[in-house]
Scaffold this motif. Structure first.
Motif, PDB file in Angstrom:
ATOM      1  N   VAL A  20      99.093  17.072  87.535  1.00 48.21           N
ATOM      2  CA  VAL A  20      99.962  17.476  86.423  1.00 48.21           C
ATOM      3  C   VAL A  20     101.426  17.479  86.847  1.00 48.21           C
ATOM      4  O   VAL A  20     102.302  16.988  86.119  1.00 48.21           O
ATOM      5  CB  VAL A  20      99.544  18.864  85.906  1.00 48.21           C
ATOM      6  CG1 VAL A  20     100.597  19.424  84.945  1.00 48.21           C
ATOM      7  CG2 VAL A  20      98.207  18.771  85.195  1.00 48.21           C
ATOM      8  N   VAL A  21     101.695  18.038  88.031  1.00 43.40           N
ATOM      9  CA  VAL A  21     103.073  18.055  88.526  1.00 43.40           C
ATOM     10  C   VAL A  21     103.603  16.632  88.697  1.00 43.40           C
ATOM     11  O   VAL A  21     104.719  16.295  88.298  1.00 43.40           O
ATOM     12  CB  VAL A  21     103.167  18.834  89.849  1.00 43.40           C
ATOM     13  CG1 VAL A  21     104.559  18.689  90.462  1.00 43.40           C
ATOM     14  CG2 VAL A  21     102.841  20.307  89.620  1.00 43.40           C
ATOM     15  N   GLY A  22     102.765  15.785  89.302  1.00 44.08           N
ATOM     16  CA  GLY A  22     103.174  14.394  89.479  1.00 44.08           C
ATOM     17  C   GLY A  22     103.403  13.683  88.155  1.00 44.08           C
ATOM     18  O   GLY A  22     104.349  12.906  88.001  1.00 44.08           O
ATOM     19  N   ALA A  23     102.522  13.967  87.171  1.00 38.26           N
ATOM     20  CA  ALA A  23     102.670  13.343  85.849  1.00 38.26           C
ATOM     21  C   ALA A  23     103.955  13.787  85.161  1.00 38.26           C
ATOM     22  O   ALA A  23     104.629  12.980  84.503  1.00 38.26           O
ATOM     23  CB  ALA A  23     101.463  13.683  84.980  1.00 38.26           C
ATOM     24  N   LEU A  24     104.307  15.068  85.317  1.00 39.80           N
ATOM     25  CA  LEU A  24     105.552  15.557  84.725  1.00 39.80           C
ATOM     26  C   LEU A  24     106.769  14.876  85.353  1.00 39.80           C
ATOM     27  O   LEU A  24     107.721  14.501  84.653  1.00 39.80           O
ATOM     28  CB  LEU A  24     105.643  17.078  84.888  1.00 39.80           C
ATOM     29  CG  LEU A  24     104.629  17.901  84.069  1.00 39.80           C
ATOM     30  CD1 LEU A  24     104.750  19.385  84.416  1.00 39.80           C
ATOM     31  CD2 LEU A  24     104.860  17.689  82.569  1.00 39.80           C
ATOM     32  N   VAL A  25     106.708  14.732  86.678  1.00 39.47           N
ATOM     33  CA  VAL A  25     107.817  14.054  87.360  1.00 39.47           C
ATOM     34  C   VAL A  25     107.912  12.607  86.911  1.00 39.47           C
ATOM     35  O   VAL A  25     109.004  12.086  86.634  1.00 39.47           O
ATOM     36  CB  VAL A  25     107.626  14.132  88.889  1.00 39.47           C
ATOM     37  CG1 VAL A  25     108.682  13.282  89.602  1.00 39.47           C
ATOM     38  CG2 VAL A  25     107.710  15.581  89.363  1.00 39.47           C
ATOM     39  N   LEU A  26     106.753  11.935  86.805  1.00 43.88           N
ATOM     40  CA  LEU A  26     106.749  10.534  86.359  1.00 43.88           C
ATOM     41  C   LEU A  26     107.234  10.398  84.921  1.00 43.88           C
ATOM     42  O   LEU A  26     107.941   9.442  84.575  1.00 43.88           O
ATOM     43  CB  LEU A  26     105.342   9.942  86.493  1.00 43.88           C
ATOM     44  CG  LEU A  26     104.819   9.746  87.916  1.00 43.88           C
ATOM     45  CD1 LEU A  26     103.378   9.258  87.882  1.00 43.88           C
ATOM     46  CD2 LEU A  26     105.697   8.756  88.673  1.00 43.88           C
ATOM     47  N   ALA A  27     106.844  11.360  84.087  1.00 45.98           N
ATOM     48  CA  ALA A  27     107.284  11.312  82.689  1.00 45.98           C
ATOM     49  C   ALA A  27     108.797  11.435  82.588  1.00 45.98           C
ATOM     50  O   ALA A  27     109.443  10.757  81.773  1.00 45.98           O
ATOM     51  CB  ALA A  27     106.602  12.424  81.891  1.00 45.98           C
ATOM     52  N   ARG A  28     109.364  12.293  83.434  1.00 45.86           N
ATOM     53  CA  ARG A  28     110.820  12.450  83.428  1.00 45.86           C
ATOM     54  C   ARG A  28     111.509  11.191  83.962  1.00 45.86           C
ATOM     55  O   ARG A  28     112.531  10.741  83.444  1.00 45.86           O
ATOM     56  CB  ARG A  28     111.205  13.667  84.271  1.00 45.86           C
ATOM     57  CG  ARG A  28     112.667  14.062  84.149  1.00 45.86           C
ATOM     58  CD  ARG A  28     112.950  15.334  84.930  1.00 45.86           C
ATOM     59  NE  ARG A  28     114.313  15.772  84.735  1.00 45.86           N
ATOM     60  CZ  ARG A  28     114.729  16.547  83.736  1.00 45.86           C
ATOM     61  NH1 ARG A  28     113.844  16.934  82.812  1.00 45.86           N
ATOM     62  NH2 ARG A  28     115.982  16.903  83.625  1.00 45.86           N
ATOM     63  N   LEU A  29     110.912  10.608  85.010  1.00 44.63           N
ATOM     64  CA  LEU A  29     111.470   9.390  85.579  1.00 44.63           C
ATOM     65  C   LEU A  29     111.392   8.219  84.612  1.00 44.63           C
ATOM     66  O   LEU A  29     112.285   7.380  84.549  1.00 44.63           O
ATOM     67  CB  LEU A  29     110.729   9.028  86.869  1.00 44.63           C
ATOM     68  CG  LEU A  29     111.236   9.622  88.178  1.00 44.63           C
ATOM     69  CD1 LEU A  29     110.309   9.226  89.317  1.00 44.63           C
ATOM     70  CD2 LEU A  29     112.654   9.186  88.465  1.00 44.63           C
ATOM     71  N   SER A  30     110.299   8.149  83.840  1.00 44.52           N
ATOM     72  CA  SER A  30     110.081   6.994  82.967  1.00 44.52           C
ATOM     73  C   SER A  30     111.133   6.876  81.877  1.00 44.52           C
ATOM     74  O   SER A  30     111.322   5.794  81.323  1.00 44.52           O
ATOM     75  CB  SER A  30     108.689   7.081  82.327  1.00 44.52           C
ATOM     76  OG  SER A  30     108.597   8.222  81.483  1.00 44.52           O
ATOM     77  N   ARG A  31     111.832   7.960  81.574  1.00 43.26           N
ATOM     78  CA  ARG A  31     112.852   7.897  80.526  1.00 43.26           C
ATOM     79  C   ARG A  31     114.057   7.078  80.966  1.00 43.26           C
ATOM     80  O   ARG A  31     114.686   6.404  80.150  1.00 43.26           O
ATOM     81  CB  ARG A  31     113.310   9.311  80.155  1.00 43.26           C
ATOM     82  CG  ARG A  31     112.212  10.185  79.573  1.00 43.26           C
ATOM     83  CD  ARG A  31     112.733  11.584  79.306  1.00 43.26           C
ATOM     84  NE  ARG A  31     111.684  12.480  78.809  1.00 43.26           N
ATOM     85  CZ  ARG A  31     111.865  13.768  78.575  1.00 43.26           C
ATOM     86  NH1 ARG A  31     113.054  14.333  78.794  1.00 43.26           N
ATOM     87  NH2 ARG A  31     110.863  14.507  78.132  1.00 43.26           N
ATOM     88  N   HIS A  32     114.389   7.167  82.254  1.00 45.80           N
ATOM     89  CA  HIS A  32     115.582   6.495  82.746  1.00 45.80           C
ATOM     90  C   HIS A  32     115.272   5.414  83.789  1.00 45.80           C
ATOM     91  O   HIS A  32     116.033   4.452  83.896  1.00 45.80           O
ATOM     92  CB  HIS A  32     116.545   7.520  83.356  1.00 45.80           C
ATOM     93  CG  HIS A  32     116.886   8.650  82.424  1.00 45.80           C
ATOM     94  ND1 HIS A  32     117.680   8.481  81.315  1.00 45.80           N
ATOM     95  CD2 HIS A  32     116.501   9.948  82.426  1.00 45.80           C
ATOM     96  CE1 HIS A  32     117.800   9.640  80.673  1.00 45.80           C
ATOM     97  NE2 HIS A  32     117.092  10.545  81.330  1.00 45.80           N
ATOM     98  N   ARG A  33     114.161   5.592  84.519  1.00 50.94           N
ATOM     99  CA  ARG A  33     113.817   4.627  85.558  1.00 50.94           C
ATOM    100  C   ARG A  33     112.325   4.299  85.473  1.00 50.94           C
ATOM    101  O   ARG A  33     111.519   4.724  86.312  1.00 50.94           O
ATOM    102  CB  ARG A  33     114.172   5.180  86.938  1.00 50.94           C
ATOM    103  CG  ARG A  33     115.633   5.623  87.057  1.00 50.94           C
ATOM    104  CD  ARG A  33     115.979   6.096  88.447  1.00 50.94           C
ATOM    105  NE  ARG A  33     115.955   5.003  89.410  1.00 50.94           N
ATOM    106  CZ  ARG A  33     116.218   5.158  90.712  1.00 50.94           C
ATOM    107  NH1 ARG A  33     116.513   6.362  91.187  1.00 50.94           N
ATOM    108  NH2 ARG A  33     116.173   4.128  91.531  1.00 50.94           N
TER     109      ARG A  33
END
Length: 337
Positions: A20-33
């Motif tokens: 879940v933590v990794g998915a949240l980080v990836l979700a945030r990254l996917s918006r800009h990178r």
């Protein structure tokens, strides 16, 4: 609950939390990178499993050798995760480029359509003036109400030429904005400048404006000679029209990296800074001479020609405020001297 069941449950919880933590980080990254997010997605999965297995082995009190074996097995999946991540990242990067190109093309089409609608509106407005004059003169000739018929005929011819020029500008702009490839051939840019200067000569003589040729680069480019001549002629004509009698228009060519620049300097007295960005817009005029001089598409066509060749056109005020300089840049495109 048995120790084994507790270990499995704890492992599942830790794995889920790490995921879940990794998915949240990836979700945030996917918006800009999004490319980085795609690259990290398999690594998050492997990391989550590794965390869960590590907790399970500790809670089950597995021996150190067995613990290392399990960790090594999980770590063995890391290279495959990296490989999968690279494949996903490349695919996302390709999709991102295609999407950006599609958005740019869509925006370009919208801008062209908006420009065409505005141009049609201006055309319908501007054509009324010469057409009304032609109609009035024709009716006067029919009623024998004109004292000098020859002057009336000359005026009719003049108005017809204005209409013809407007229609020609519209056709040229439409051709340049169409998704067709620009014809490429070896063109001596100095010859293009010389032809444009000769073509604007009568207008300059009538306005008592001197057109002076400065230093020339003597460079060959790949392009459409007719379109380039028209682009330079439009800039020269605009410069002559906005320079007072007795003034001077200067044209030079120079190399600038892999491009050749044609610079035309006039004596218009400068343009307000906020108006400079509008000079190349279809139909825009900074004065009230639009009906007499046409639709104001000359510089628009110049920029379209430059961009069709992979270059651009810009305008700036002279430092002393005496006039403006319009620069038309065209890449050499691999032409040899």
């Amino acid at each position: 609950m048995s120790p084994d069941a507790s270990a499995v449950l704890l492992s599942a919880v830790v794995t889920a939390l790490a995921g879940v933590v990794g998915a949240l980080v990836l979700a945030r990254l996917s918006r800009h990178r999004p490319v980085v997010a795609a690259l990290g997605a398999p690594l998050v999965l492997v990391g989550s499993l590794a965390a869960g297995v590590a907790v399970a082995t500790r809670s089950m009190l597995i021996g150190e050798d067995d613990y290392r074996t399990l960790v090594f097995v999980l770590l063995a999946g890391a290279p495959m995760a990296v490989l999968v991540g690279v494949v996903l990242a490349r695919r996302v990067w390709r999709l991102e480029r295609e999407s950006a190109a599609a958005r740019a093309a869509h925006e370009r089409d919208r801008e062209v359509e908006r420009s065409r609608r505005e141009t049609i509106r201006w055309l319908s407005h501007d054509l009324r003036t010469p057409l009304a004059g032609i109609r009035l003169l024709a009716e006067s000739l029919e009623d024998d109400a004109v004292a000098e018929p020859h002057a009336a005929h000359a005026r009719i011819v003049h108005e017809v030429d204005r209409v013809d020029g407007m229609v020609d500008d519209i056709a040229e702009l439409s051709r340049l904005q169409a998704p067709t490839a620009t014809r490429r051939e070896r063109v001596e840019l100095d010859d293009v400048v010389s032809d444009a200067v000769a073509g604007v000569g009568p207008l300059a003589d009538a306005a008592s404006v001197a057109v002076v040729g400065g230093e020339l680069a003597g460079t060959t480019v790949l392009g459409d000679a007719r379109a380039l001549t028209r682009a330079v002629s439009n800039v020269l004509r605009n410069a002559v029209q906005h320079t007072d009698a007795g003034g001077q228009v200067r044209v030079v060519t120079r190399r600038e990296g892999d491009a050749v620049v044609v610079e035309v300097t006039d004596g218009c007295g400068g343009v307000p800074p906020e108006a400079l960005e509008h000079l190349f817009e279809p139909g825009w005029r900074g004065d009230h001479a639009r009906h007499e001089r046409g639709m104001g598409l000359g510089l628009t066509i110049t920029r379209e020609v430059a961009r069709a060749h992979g270059g651009d056109a810009h305008a700036a005020n002279l430092p002393d405020g005496s006039g403006c300089v319009v620069a038309l840049s065209v890449p050499r495109g691999g032409a040899t001297e």
